[in-house]
Design an enzyme around this catalytic site. Structure first.
Site, PDB file in Angstrom:
ATOM      1  N   ARG A  75       0.853  -1.188   0.000  1.00 45.26           N
ATOM      2  CA  ARG A  75       0.000   0.000   0.000  1.00 45.26           C
ATOM      3  C   ARG A  75       0.890   1.240   0.000  1.00 45.26           C
ATOM      4  O   ARG A  75       1.697   1.421   0.920  1.00 45.26           O
ATOM      5  CB  ARG A  75      -0.895  -0.021   1.252  1.00 45.26           C
ATOM      6  CG  ARG A  75      -1.677   1.245   1.408  1.00 45.26           C
ATOM      7  CD  ARG A  75      -2.650   1.240   2.585  1.00 45.26           C
ATOM      8  NE  ARG A  75      -3.239   2.561   2.643  1.00 45.26           N
ATOM      9  CZ  ARG A  75      -3.229   3.370   3.700  1.00 45.26           C
ATOM     10  NH1 ARG A  75      -2.710   2.963   4.853  1.00 45.26           N
ATOM     11  NH2 ARG A  75      -3.744   4.563   3.620  1.00 45.26           N
ATOM     12  N   HIS A 119      -2.780  10.999   0.879  1.00 45.48           N
ATOM     13  CA  HIS A 119      -2.201  10.780   2.205  1.00 45.48           C
ATOM     14  C   HIS A 119      -1.539  12.097   2.636  1.00 45.48           C
ATOM     15  O   HIS A 119      -0.336  12.173   2.832  1.00 45.48           O
ATOM     16  CB  HIS A 119      -1.228   9.602   2.177  1.00 45.48           C
ATOM     17  CG  HIS A 119      -0.966   8.964   3.509  1.00 45.48           C
ATOM     18  ND1 HIS A 119      -1.118   7.603   3.747  1.00 45.48           N
ATOM     19  CD2 HIS A 119      -0.555   9.486   4.686  1.00 45.48           C
ATOM     20  CE1 HIS A 119      -0.800   7.329   5.003  1.00 45.48           C
ATOM     21  NE2 HIS A 119      -0.443   8.455   5.605  1.00 45.48           N
ATOM     22  N   GLU A 165      -7.238   8.528   6.467  1.00 45.42           N
ATOM     23  CA  GLU A 165      -7.493   9.148   7.769  1.00 45.42           C
ATOM     24  C   GLU A 165      -8.011  10.589   7.696  1.00 45.42           C
ATOM     25  O   GLU A 165      -7.328  11.530   8.138  1.00 45.42           O
ATOM     26  CB  GLU A 165      -6.229   9.094   8.629  1.00 45.42           C
ATOM     27  CG  GLU A 165      -5.702   7.689   8.833  1.00 45.42           C
ATOM     28  CD  GLU A 165      -4.563   7.605   9.831  1.00 45.42           C
ATOM     29  OE1 GLU A 165      -4.060   8.659  10.265  1.00 45.42           O
ATOM     30  OE2 GLU A 165      -4.183   6.475  10.197  1.00 45.42           O
ATOM     31  N   ASN A 294      -7.281   1.936  10.079  1.00 45.79           N
ATOM     32  CA  ASN A 294      -5.935   2.132  10.621  1.00 45.79           C
ATOM     33  C   ASN A 294      -6.078   2.164  12.139  1.00 45.79           C
ATOM     34  O   ASN A 294      -6.836   2.986  12.670  1.00 45.79           O
ATOM     35  CB  ASN A 294      -5.333   3.458  10.149  1.00 45.79           C
ATOM     36  CG  ASN A 294      -5.084   3.479   8.643  1.00 45.79           C
ATOM     37  OD1 ASN A 294      -5.267   2.477   7.961  1.00 45.79           O
ATOM     38  ND2 ASN A 294      -4.664   4.626   8.134  1.00 45.79           N
ATOM     39  N   TYR A 296      -4.081   1.907  16.044  1.00 48.71           N
ATOM     40  CA  TYR A 296      -2.806   1.928  16.770  1.00 48.71           C
ATOM     41  C   TYR A 296      -2.902   1.710  18.270  1.00 48.71           C
ATOM     42  O   TYR A 296      -2.014   1.124  18.868  1.00 48.71           O
ATOM     43  CB  TYR A 296      -2.064   3.249  16.490  1.00 48.71           C
ATOM     44  CG  TYR A 296      -1.486   3.292  15.090  1.00 48.71           C
ATOM     45  CD1 TYR A 296      -0.238   2.736  14.817  1.00 48.71           C
ATOM     46  CD2 TYR A 296      -2.198   3.839  14.032  1.00 48.71           C
ATOM     47  CE1 TYR A 296       0.290   2.743  13.537  1.00 48.71           C
ATOM     48  CE2 TYR A 296      -1.674   3.840  12.740  1.00 48.71           C
ATOM     49  CZ  TYR A 296      -0.432   3.291  12.501  1.00 48.71           C
ATOM     50  OH  TYR A 296       0.080   3.278  11.225  1.00 48.71           O
ATOM     51  N   GLU A 367      -3.546  -0.154   8.221  1.00 56.71           N
ATOM     52  CA  GLU A 367      -2.345   0.196   9.000  1.00 56.71           C
ATOM     53  C   GLU A 367      -2.477  -0.335  10.416  1.00 56.71           C
ATOM     54  O   GLU A 367      -3.527  -0.197  11.037  1.00 56.71           O
ATOM     55  CB  GLU A 367      -2.153   1.720   9.141  1.00 56.71           C
ATOM     56  CG  GLU A 367      -1.676   2.421   7.913  1.00 56.71           C
ATOM     57  CD  GLU A 367      -1.496   3.922   8.121  1.00 56.71           C
ATOM     58  OE1 GLU A 367      -1.221   4.364   9.266  1.00 56.71           O
ATOM     59  OE2 GLU A 367      -1.650   4.648   7.135  1.00 56.71           O
TER      60      GLU A 367
END
Ligand code: GAL
Length: 459
Positions: A75, A119, A165, A294, A296, A367
């Protein structure tokens, strides 16, 4: 670890500004990140992405390293000002040629390109002349740029992500001002978010009407979200955790899957939240062929309806004063060098929450990863903590699959150490170590672990 389904997609991810370098080469125009990095104090050590990993010249070597890991997919993002230097009008042949060669090289190595159109590196001219993401015409400019990409790359690219995002673009770029374009406001994030959603949906509509039938690809968006766990079992804290998730992920995923912003956002944000026309709602609803996530970290959420809550820079789920949620972490949780807590079960709970709220969509983790201060011992980059991180998050992802969640793929962030936005080069997320003096790349232990893990999965 048990087996993932054999149709599962395994990849790593990067983005243009973080790795490419060549910020002013071969006809590329400046982006808002090129400009933002010039403001003293915005980036750790005042570093920039002007050279970064020089992936522009090293891409073949990088693809060989991906091949050695046994990855199915890669990606990456396209830099809009490399394709259209001003963001509108004339296109740049050399930019188109670069991505064309990158895509060909990936396919020659049996690696599927997953391409993100945006992005964060907006052409600077669009910021200066048209107010960037709070300008009224931005969604049309974006769609025209996307059209160029579909036309030139869509014969070979079968997986598209419109925007990476939107929450970060809106909140960190227009709310807290810590990312480009560096604006601080309590209303602009909602306007920017609104335009980002429209840009996404118009682009999907274009792809579906003009290209999808012939090119046969799929298209979606990648949203980021942390998990929010109620601090206590009280109804107030449970409602706060739910509210925090709706302000974070629901802000962008509700319009796409349910047709409008969450009710709680409309109630708490009031006039500062723009509204969609009926026509826009129907264009937006259903505009994603997969759910890109994504993820985290995790935080506890507690009710703060009666308190003044201050906005904090990272790890927050929206404008805190609007959500009325106070966030905290558990001191027993280990943290990465970003000070993000490592809570693998939060990943499973979030996948299950998405599955339930949005009607069992196909999810791709676009991600997931971590930064650590890796140790170099005897010439080897020791990053056991990163390996443990991946192992534990993958275990919880597999549990989600076994609980019925349609998780179809996983992209590790990141393929290699890179320019980590406001943190510069200090924070290392890579599976490959990059020496930023010589630009030499070296697989870390986690990359070798991943390679062995993947070969086990493919037996
Ligand atoms: C995401 C972003 C990436 C990367 C990562 C780690 O929010 O999409 O570009 O920086 O976080 O911070």
């Amino acid at each position: 670890m048990n087996q993932f389904p054999n149709t599962f997609t395994w990849g790593t991810a990067t983005s243009a500004y973080q790795i490419e370098g060549g910020w002013n080469l071969n006809g590329k125009g400046p982006s808002i990140w090129d400009a933002f990095c010039q403001i003293p104090g915005k980036i750790a050590k005042n570093e920039t992405g002007q050279v970064a990993c020089n992936h522009l010249e090293h891409f073949k070597e990088d693809i060989l390293l991906m091949k050695q890991m046994g990855l199915d997919a890669y990606r990456f993002s396209i830099s809009w000002p490399r394709i259209q230097p001003k963001g509108y009008g004339k296109k740049n042949k050399a930019g188109i040629q670069f991505y064309s060669e990158l895509i060909d090289c990936l396919l020659e190595h049996d690696i599927e390109p997953w391409v993100t159109l945006y992005h964060w590196d907006l052409p600077l001219a669009l910021q200066l002349e048209k107010d960037g993401w709070i300008g009224d015409e931005i969604s049309d400019y974006f769609t025209q740029y996307a059209d160029i990409c579909f036309e030139h790359f869509g014969d070979r690219v079968k997986h598209w992500i419109t925007i990476n995002e939107p929450w970060v673009v809106a909140m960190l770029g227009y709310g807290q001002g810590v990312f480009a374009p560096g604006r601080s406001s309590n209303s602009e994030p909602y306007k920017a978010g609104h335009e980002l959603i429209k840009a996404h949906a118009k682009t999907v509509q274009l792809y579906r009407t003009k290209y999808q039938k012939e090119q046969g690809g799929i298209i979606g968006i990648s949203n980021n979200c942390d998990w929010r766990e109620p601090l206590t079992n009280s109804p107030e804290d449970r409602a706060s955790a739910q509210r925090a998730l709706e302000f974070f992920l629901g802000w962008f995923a509700d319009p796409i899957y349910l047709g409008d912003y969450p009710e709680i956002m409309k109630k708490k944000v009031g006039d500062r939240l723009p509204s969609f026309s009926e026509e826009e709602k129907s264009m937006i609803k259903g505009s994603s062929d997969f759910f890109g996530l994504n993820h985290y970290t995790t935080m506890y959420a507690a009710d703060a309806s009666s308190k003044q809550v201050k906005t904090s820079v990272y790890g927050n789920g929206g404008l805190s004063e609007d959500q009325q949620v106070s966030l905290s972490t558990d001191p027993s949780w280990k943290q990465t060098s970003m000070n993000w807590s490592i809570v693998p079960w939060g990943c499973r709970k979030l996948l299950e929450w998405i599955d339930q709220r949005y009607g069992h969509p196909e999810i791709i983790i676009t991600e997931n990863g971590c930064a650590f201060d890796d140790q170099i011992i005897d010439g080897h980059i020791q990053d056991n903590q990163r390996q443990e991180f991946y192992q534990s998050y993958l275990e919880e992802s597999l549990k989600a699959i076994n609980n019925g969640v349609k998780l179809k793929g996983y992209f590790a962030w990141s393929f290699m150490d890179n320019f980590e936005w406001a943190s510069g080069y200090e924070k290392r997320f890579g599976l490959h170590y990059v020496d930023f003096e010589t630009l030499e790349r070296t697989p870390k232990l986690s990359a070798l672990w991943f390679r062995d893990f993947l070969s086990g999965q493919k037996k």
